[in-house]
Each structure stands twice: as structure tokens, then as C-alpha cells.
Scaffold this active site. Structure first.
Site, PDB file in Angstrom:
ATOM      1  CB  CYS A 100     136.785  38.953  77.589  1.00 18.00           C
ATOM      2  SG  CYS A 100     137.261  40.200  76.330  1.00 18.00           S
ATOM      3  CB  CYS A 200     137.224  38.051  73.029  1.00 18.83           C
ATOM      4  SG  CYS A 200     137.508  38.435  74.848  1.00 18.83           S
TER       5      CYS A 200
END
Length: 395
Positions: A100, A200
Site C-alpha cells: 500500500c 491499511c
């Protein structure tokens, strides 16, 4: 005046990062990344991203900085979610947080920031950035955060020089208690907010349920391998070269159902990962059972009793050339070279002495001590002192 776009996540760390940048005289803009649409897989009824974006907006308001929400859910789905499913199907265990950062925060998000005329993007990561002149060129260094309990440099182990050159980490010199104190003094709504868990930016997602949407349950057996199994008594050949020795010790044990006893059933080997203890639902052993390997082709989970089971331990791992990444390109090893480093194979793990050996086919990492549950698909990162030099995917 330099312009910085801060990724405001609605947490205390990014809130304080924005405050500090403003204090340092930057022109600060807050952006909240919306990375997920599908509310059917969040655990609770509350909508985490709405709550978080609202907190981020209130913080921006308090600091008197412009704020907007950017929707990166398309990119997130393509680059993170699809990658996760793909890795699980291959029987590897992905690390979405590392990806991410590489693909979303410091790529898709960074592009938006640059379009908005930003000089830098900033995040609330506990790490630091340094610079050094090497042969007349400025080289960026990724350094561990001052707060040893919270150091998050590992999550940024896949960043490039270009990405680092545009990054700022305003709270890297602070400890978590100091960050909370600043937030409280500035009366920011996030001061007492608990640290986020879960993927996340997706919010509170239960991973097995998330996986079940794509990877259908499929019943298989759980096989227990004894502590004193013949498998662990393999003969160690004499090696002609160091590389032969590393290749031998980097290979994991190969199990077959006949090597142990069937103790239970499971609903899909791809839902389990090495070293996992929870979710096996097998009773009757003195010590808990741990997953020592999964075979997604045959749909079998192999387990061992106790956390010192020999099936959990290895001290050599391998990274292919394709999955090898150097942050410090000037420190890249050439074939035949080696380097003494400190390494870790997961976040929050203490750094351990290791030696990197560069071979034609990739990179061997030999740890001084045995490592528990070296897991394919996860990232190994290596440091010299507190600088993270590079990383790779464990193959």
C-alpha cells in the site's frame, strides 16, 4: 513557500504530522484517501472510513488547512486487493501494508499531490529520512524512527529513491507518547484515538471473510508432524561451495500426508499462514499446534506441536532477482559479493545479525540465529545500523 500534501488518515500520527509541518512554515493541504467501497466485509455496522474521514476533516479545520477526500478505491482494488488474492492462491502470505505504501500512498496518491503542485507528500510514519552526497549526487536514506517501539521503516522497505525524495516524515524524531501529548495540547480530536487495526485504510476487515468472497472454502485435512519425525533427521551433504550450502538450507521441508497423522479437517489451506496458531480448532494436545506449512495444491495444512517445533525454524532464505529491491542503489551487491547486515522478516521483530550473499539467481539471506516461521510472500528487510538499505519478497 514549499507546499506539502499530508495524507490525513483520521489518526493521531498524521494529525500531528500536519500540525508540525504547519509550524515549520510549509503550506499544508490535507487529503484523506478513500480506498474501499464495499461495506459488506467490514466487521461492524459503523462505517470506519466515514468516521475516519470526518476526524481528518475536523483536524484540518482545527489547523486551518484546506482538506479534501480523494477516491483511490479503483487503484486499491487493482493493486492491493487483487495482489492479495493472487498471493493467497499461490499459497503465499502477502503484506498489503508494505504494498500500500509503494503502490498507493507513494504512487497513486503522490501523483495526485504533484498534480496539485506539491513539493512533497507527508505521512504519519514513525521513520526518518536522511540525505548523503555520494559521488556528487544526493542520495536519500530511509532511517528507523526514534521511537524504537513504533519504528515503521519496515513498511516503507519497497520505496524507491524517487519516492523517498518527495517524502517527509514529520514525526520520525518523536515517540508515540510525545505525539499524543502534542495532539492533546493542540486540542486535536484524534489525541486519544486508538491506533487503527486491520488492513491499511479498509478499516476493520476480517481477513478470512474477506478471502472467502474470492477464494471458495474447500475441505481438506490437517496433518500433524511429530517433533522427532524422520524428515528432520536428513543427512547434510558436504558442500563444494558456500552457494550450494545456502541453497540447501534455504529450501523448506517438503511434507506428505503419510509423514504424519491426520488430526482434523479445515476449510481451505489458502486461509492459513505459517506460524499461525488460531483458527485450527484442534484440541487434545499438551501444547498448542502451529501451522508449519500449507500445501494449496493438495489443500493440506501441516501442523506441529509447540512453538519450538523444528518445522518452524530455518536460518536461510532466498529472494529472486525479480523480487529484490534496493533503496540504496549505490550499495547494491554484485554477483559473488556479500554484506553484513541486520535483518528482519516481519514488522515488530527485533533486528537480527545476518549476511547477504548475492548469487547469479538472486540473493540469499543467512541469519545468525534460527528464525521462526519464515513465510513465502512476506518481506525481508535489511539494515546497516538504523538505515534500511533494501528488501525483497521471501520466495
Amino acid at each position: 513557500m514549499k507546499r506539502v500534501i499530508v495524507g490525513l488518515s483520521g489518526g493521531v500520527d498524521s494529525s500531528v504530522a500536519a500540525y508540525l509541518l504547519k509550524e515549520q512554515g510549509y503550506e499544508v493541504i490535507g487529503l484523506f484517501m478513500k480506498n474501499w467501497h464495499d461495506d459488506s466485509v467490514t466487521i461492524s455496522n459503523e462505517c470506519p472510513w466515514l468516521e475516519d474521514s470526518n476526524d481528518a476533516m475536523l483536524v484540518a479545520d482545527k489547523l486551518g488547512i484546506p482538506f479534501q477526500v480523494v477516491d483511490l478505491s479503483e487503484e486499491y482494488k487493482e493493486r492491493i486487493v487483487d495482489y492479495m488474492f493472487n498471493e493467497y492462491e499461490l499459497g503465499r502470505t502477502p503484506n498489503p501494508d508494505v504494498l500500500c505504501n509503494r503502490e498507493i500512498k507513494f504512487d497513486a496518491f503522490l501523483k495526485i499531490a504533484l498534480e496539485l503542485g506539491a513539493d512533497y507528500v507527508a505521512t504519519g510514519h514513525y521513520c526518518r529520512k536522511g540525505e548523503e552526497l555520494v559521488h556528487g549526487e544526493t542520495v536519500c536514506k530511509l532511517l528507523a524512527g526514534k521511537d524504537k517501539n513504533k519504528d515503521q521503516s519496515y513498511f516503507l522497505c519497497q520505496l524507491s529513491q524517487e519516492q523517498l525524495s518527495k517524502a517527509l516524515f514529520p514525526i520520525g524524531e518523536l515517540t508515540k507518547p510525545e505525539v499524543r501529548k502534542i495532539a492533546a495540547e493542540q486540542d486535536l480530536i484524534t489525541a486519544e484515538k486508538k491506533d487503527s487495526q486491520g488492513l491499511c485504510f479498509i478499516g476493520k476487515v476480517r481477513l478470512p471473510e474477506f478471502l472467502q468472497q474470492k477464494l471458495k472454502p474447500k475441505e481438506g485435512v490437517i496433518v500433524q508432524i511429530a517433533h522427532d519425525s524422520e524428515i528432520y533427521k536428513r543427512e547434510i551433504p558436504t558442500f563444494e561451495t558456500k552457494e550450494e550450502e545456502l541453497a540447501f538450507f534455504s529450501k523448506k521441508h517438503r511434507y506428505q500426508i503419510s509423514d504424519g497423522k491426520i488430526v482434523a479437517k479445515h476449510q481451505g489451506a489458502h486461509y492459513f499462514t505459517k506460524g499461525q496458531r488460531k483458527g485450527l480448532a484442534v484440541g487434545g494436545t499438551k501444547e498448542p499446534l502451529f501451522v508449519i506449512d500449507t500445501d494449496v495444491n493438495e489443500n493440506v495444512i501441516y501442523v506441529g506441536e509447540g512453538k519450538d517445533h523444528p518445522g518452524l525454524y530455518r536460518n536461510v532464505l532466498f529472494v529472486t532477482n525479480e523480487e529484490l529491491h534496493w533503496i540504496r542503489l549505490d550499495r547494491t551487491l554484485k554477483n559473488g559479493e556479500k554484506m553484513d547486515v541486520l535483518g528482519r522478516i516481519r514488522y515488530r521483530q527485533a533486528l537480527d545479525e545476518a549476511v547477504l550473499y548475492k548469487a547469479e539467481s538472486g540473493l540469499y539471506v543467512e541469519f545468525k540465529n534460527m528464525q521462526s516461521a519464515i513465510t513465502e510472500g512476506q518481506f525481508v528487510a535489511w539494515y546497516i545500523k538504523d538505515e534500511l538499505l533494501g528488501s525483497g519478497v521471501i520466495s
